[in-house]
Design an enzyme around this catalytic site. Structure first.
Site, mmCIF file in Angstrom:
data_model
loop_
_atom_site.group_PDB
_atom_site.id
_atom_site.type_symbol
_atom_site.label_atom_id
_atom_site.label_comp_id
_atom_site.label_asym_id
_atom_site.label_seq_id
_atom_site.Cartn_x
_atom_site.Cartn_y
_atom_site.Cartn_z
ATOM 1 N N ARG A 130 0.836 -1.215 0.000
ATOM 2 C CA ARG A 130 0.000 0.000 0.000
ATOM 3 C C ARG A 130 0.865 1.259 0.000
ATOM 4 N NH1 ARG A 130 -3.032 -3.729 -0.640
ATOM 5 N NH2 ARG A 130 -5.186 -3.864 0.131
ATOM 6 N N SER B 22 -10.810 -1.078 3.203
ATOM 7 C CA SER B 22 -10.076 -1.233 4.468
ATOM 8 C C SER B 22 -9.759 0.150 5.016
ATOM 9 C CB SER B 22 -8.758 -1.968 4.248
ATOM 10 O OG SER B 22 -8.979 -3.276 3.812
ATOM 11 N N GLU C 194 -5.661 3.813 6.338
ATOM 12 C CA GLU C 194 -5.258 3.599 4.939
ATOM 13 C C GLU C 194 -5.706 4.724 4.001
ATOM 14 O OE1 GLU C 194 -5.389 -0.452 2.672
ATOM 15 O OE2 GLU C 194 -6.873 0.855 1.766
HETATM 16 N N1 EPU Z 1 -10.507 -11.430 9.929
HETATM 17 C C1 EPU Z 1 -11.002 -11.310 11.201
HETATM 18 N N2 EPU Z 1 -12.123 -10.533 11.388
HETATM 19 C C2 EPU Z 1 -12.738 -9.897 10.370
HETATM 20 C C3 EPU Z 1 -12.231 -10.032 9.062
HETATM 21 C C4 EPU Z 1 -11.097 -10.798 8.865
HETATM 22 O O1 EPU Z 1 -10.490 -11.890 12.156
HETATM 23 O O2 EPU Z 1 -13.714 -9.211 10.629
HETATM 24 C C5 EPU Z 1 -9.310 -12.243 9.715
HETATM 25 C C6 EPU Z 1 -9.553 -13.288 8.617
HETATM 26 O O3 EPU Z 1 -10.073 -14.451 9.170
HETATM 27 C C7 EPU Z 1 -8.182 -13.473 8.043
HETATM 28 C C8 EPU Z 1 -7.520 -12.133 8.244
HETATM 29 O O4 EPU Z 1 -8.272 -11.425 9.217
HETATM 30 O O5 EPU Z 1 -7.467 -14.431 8.760
HETATM 31 C C9 EPU Z 1 -7.415 -11.345 6.958
HETATM 32 O O6 EPU Z 1 -8.714 -11.050 6.461
HETATM 33 P P1 EPU Z 1 -9.021 -10.830 4.903
HETATM 34 O O7 EPU Z 1 -8.567 -12.001 4.135
HETATM 35 O O8 EPU Z 1 -10.440 -10.427 4.783
HETATM 36 O O9 EPU Z 1 -8.051 -9.673 4.473
HETATM 37 P P2 EPU Z 1 -7.592 -8.294 5.164
HETATM 38 O O10 EPU Z 1 -6.167 -8.430 5.531
HETATM 39 O O11 EPU Z 1 -8.543 -7.916 6.247
HETATM 40 C C10 EPU Z 1 -6.730 -7.310 2.940
HETATM 41 C C11 EPU Z 1 -6.775 -6.000 2.215
HETATM 42 C C12 EPU Z 1 -8.080 -5.882 1.445
HETATM 43 C C13 EPU Z 1 -8.189 -7.047 0.481
HETATM 44 C C14 EPU Z 1 -8.138 -8.345 1.281
HETATM 45 C C15 EPU Z 1 -8.171 -9.554 0.400
HETATM 46 C C16 EPU Z 1 -5.470 -4.450 3.526
HETATM 47 C C17 EPU Z 1 -5.479 -3.293 4.472
HETATM 48 N N3 EPU Z 1 -6.661 -4.921 3.161
HETATM 49 O O12 EPU Z 1 -7.735 -7.288 3.938
HETATM 50 O O13 EPU Z 1 -7.991 -4.689 0.671
HETATM 51 O O14 EPU Z 1 -9.399 -6.988 -0.262
HETATM 52 O O15 EPU Z 1 -6.900 -8.383 2.044
HETATM 53 O O16 EPU Z 1 -6.929 -9.746 -0.184
HETATM 54 O O17 EPU Z 1 -4.385 -4.897 3.137
HETATM 55 C C18 EPU Z 1 -8.473 -2.354 0.793
HETATM 56 O O18 EPU Z 1 -7.264 -2.166 0.829
HETATM 57 O O19 EPU Z 1 -9.297 -1.410 0.815
HETATM 58 C C19 EPU Z 1 -8.966 -3.718 0.805
HETATM 59 C C20 EPU Z 1 -10.265 -4.010 0.919
#
Ligand code: EPU
Length: 351
Positions: free
Chosen positions: A167, A244, A340
């Site tokens: 990012r 995010s 972010e």
């Molecule tokens: N999780 C939780 N609680 C929640 C949601 C997720 O515990 O409410 C856990 C999930 O179980 C998983 C981990 O957190 O183990 C990661 O969750 P997820 O795969 O949904 O991805 P994220 O790290 O929360 C990132 C990006 C998203 C992108 C997703 C999918 C960032 C800040 N965010 O989210 O990007 O869509 O991965 O690859 O890096 C964005 O940047 O706006 C965005 C939506």
């Protein structure tokens, strides 16, 4: 007199997907690079603040803006060449990123399927190196063209000059995205002809396995990604949000190990530099903020990392919730979260 593509005293709510209210003194709808060149030579433009806007899907509007919003709407996408290993595509800044990805798949040029559904424009994509489901735009970027708004000169940035990170990019690091130094007008992507499916991301692998798909096509991966996103990330037209709201924090290996000791379920992603990335969504959820509201905003019930506007929220509401979440996560885990979205502030108080 200002050119006819410049409007004055423009309400910004429709220009940011969090739907925060504010006004811009000037908003220029740029559909051709020539319009941008004409505008920066205009006397009204000189000495005023400027801000380059895509579709406002990663934007936090902190209050009225007394300068020029340059809304980059330049259209166009085209095949520009190929060699033995790659296909090269140019896409103008104003194209919708996800529509562009869908177009590449329709044309039979796979590669970008994991990045389908990310909101925003192509021109904004490299600034925070958009990424999802195991891919980033930086994996495919070849170069970009930007107009230096201070000098009126076009400059080409090779991907190696862009210093892309998680990012992050040179544009962010230098603060150019806030100062309006450059307007990215076009990006060039390089898609490998030797396509391979990127299915390492846990949820993709699980969904494909559940659907009984062993060798997925690019279209099937795009469908899975689209479904996964729809389950978690609310459509801003129904529930305003900016994706995010916090970055996933990088911490030292020692802190990650200590946290894992007390919280074995904490998702940890070791990084090449020895640090460890933690899932901010998990930290927020386990600090008690998933699905919880404060004022007119809240952290979403399906994805704790997404801050949503429940209706009529102000920047002040966002600021309060952001602080409360950061304090709760810090108090519970000793980890600092960084917002972010990009802050559009006219001397306003940053978060
Ligand atoms: N999780 C939780 N609680 C929640 C949601 C997720 O515990 O409410 C856990 C999930 O179980 C998983 C981990 O957190 O183990 C990661 O969750 P997820 O795969 O949904 O991805 P994220 O790290 O929360 C990132 C990006 C998203 C992108 C997703 C999918 C960032 C800040 N965010 O989210 O990007 O869509 O991965 O690859 O890096 C964005 O940047 O706006 C965005 C939506």
């Amino acid at each position: 007199m200002l050119p006819d593509f410049v409007a004055t005293q423009v309400e910004l709510t429709p220009y940011n997907t969090l739907a925060l209210p504010a006004r811009a003194a000037f908003l220029a709808r740029i559909q051709r690079v020539e319009q941008l060149i004409a505008l920066i030579q205009h006397t009204e433009f000189a000495g005023r603040r400027r801000f380059v806007l895509g579709s406002g899907s990663n934007l936090l509007v902190a209050g009225d803006f007394d300068g020029f919003i340059l809304h980059l709407c330049i259209p166009g996408k085209r095949w520009i060449g190929e060699d033995a290993e790659h296909i090269y595509l140019a896409v103008a800044a104003g194209e919708n990123w996800s529509d562009f990805v869908a177009w590449t798949l329709d044309c039979g040029w796979p590669g970008l399927e994991n990045l389908i559904g990310i909101p925003g424009t192509a021109g904004a994509a490299p600034i925070q190196n958009i990424g999802a489901y195991g891919a980033e735009v930086g994996d495919f970027l070849q170069q970009l063209t930007a107009l230096d708004l201070a000098r009126g000169e076009t400059r080409i940035f090779d991907v190696r000059d862009c210093a892309l990170g998680y990012r992050d990019s040179l544009f962010k690091r230098e603060g150019w995205h806030l100062s309006g130094r450059y307007a990215i007008t076009e990006i060039v992507l390089r898609l490998p002809k030797n396509w391979h499916a990127r299915t390492r991301y846990g949820e993709i692998a699980e969904t494909l396995a559940r659907d009984g798909i062993q060798t997925p096509t690019p279209a099937q991966i795009a469908q899975v990604v689209t479904r996964l996103r729809a389950c978690k990330i609310p459509d801003p037209r129904q529930l305003p949000n900016a994706g995010s709201f916090f970055q996933n924090p990088k911490v030292s290996a020692e802190l990650a190990a200590a946290l894992r000791h007390t919280h074995p379920q904490l998702p940890c992603y070791p990084q090449p530099d020895g640090s460890v990335k933690l899932a901010a969504a998990w930290l927020i959820e386990h600090a008690g903020w998933k699905g919880r509201n404060l004022g007119m905003v809240g952290m979403h019930e399906k994805q704790a990392l997404v801050l949503v506007n429940r209706g009529g929220a102000s920047y002040h509401d966002v600021q309060n919730l952001s602080r409360a979440v950061r304090e709760a996560v810090f108090a519970r885990f000793g980890v600092s979260l960084t917002p972010e979205p990009v802050l559009l502030a006219d001397g306003g108080t940053p978060l």
